[in-house]
Design a protein around this motif. Sequence first.
Motif, PDB file in Angstrom:
ATOM      1  N   SER A 161       0.836  -1.193   0.000  1.00 51.62           N
ATOM      2  CA  SER A 161       0.000   0.000   0.000  1.00 51.62           C
ATOM      3  C   SER A 161       0.871   1.243   0.000  1.00 51.62           C
ATOM      4  O   SER A 161       2.062   1.185   0.271  1.00 51.62           O
ATOM      5  N   GLN A 162       0.241   2.380  -0.295  1.00 51.90           N
ATOM      6  CA  GLN A 162       0.987   3.633  -0.367  1.00 51.90           C
ATOM      7  C   GLN A 162       1.256   4.285   0.988  1.00 51.90           C
ATOM      8  O   GLN A 162       2.309   4.891   1.159  1.00 51.90           O
TER       9      GLN A 162
ATOM     10  N   SER B 289       6.156   1.733  -5.841  1.00 51.99           N
ATOM     11  CA  SER B 289       6.695   0.683  -4.967  1.00 51.99           C
ATOM     12  C   SER B 289       8.101   0.268  -5.391  1.00 51.99           C
ATOM     13  O   SER B 289       8.680  -0.634  -4.790  1.00 51.99           O
TER      14      SER B 289
ATOM     15  N   ASN C 151       5.194   7.674  -4.726  1.00 54.57           N
ATOM     16  CA  ASN C 151       4.084   6.744  -4.579  1.00 54.57           C
ATOM     17  C   ASN C 151       4.291   5.466  -5.375  1.00 54.57           C
ATOM     18  O   ASN C 151       3.400   4.662  -5.516  1.00 54.57           O
TER      19      ASN C 151
END
Length: 187
Positions: free
Chosen positions: A98-99, A132, A130
């Motif tokens: 998740s962010q 990954s 943002n």
Amino acid sequence: VRDAKGLPDPTPATRMVRVESAGSSALIPQGGWSLLFVDSQETIGEDGAGHNAFDGNPATAWVTQWFNGGPTPPHEIQIDLGAVHDVSGFRYLPLQGSQPGRVGAYEFYVSADGSDWDDPVAVGEFPDTNSSAARDVHFPSKSGRYVRFRALSEVNSPDFVFSAIAELNVYPSGTGTNQPPTPSTSA
């Protein structure tokens, strides 16, 4: 290939040359590392223990406290590399699932004794925060046994006050951008 008499050699000696770039093989192995300090870690809402930041598993993470609220940034983790190294960079892998918790601005330190940190060897803000994807930061080499990563802000701040690191790796001297690869030979 010819032998010493100038005759063709039917079984010439072979030599393998391998050129390594700053990929994962160029990282300081995490096996001897230990956790020196974290300012906060989430242990109720999830397993966000500090040692998860260097366990070799991108599915786990060091996550600062968020359950029932938590402290605001900056957050920090200090790691004992287990031996003295000439450190020239680090790789930060953000939380993968998740962010929230992804680091925006950061500082990175190298220390000989784990208490005198001097000035940071790297200060900045991650681009495209943002994502990954892993981010590599390189700096002039500094010798030390201890490293300190400070998360000064969260990319979604002020909505989220916690920080997370899926994996933190450290580069030894001689790796990184703008440096020639190091060849190794074996017979």
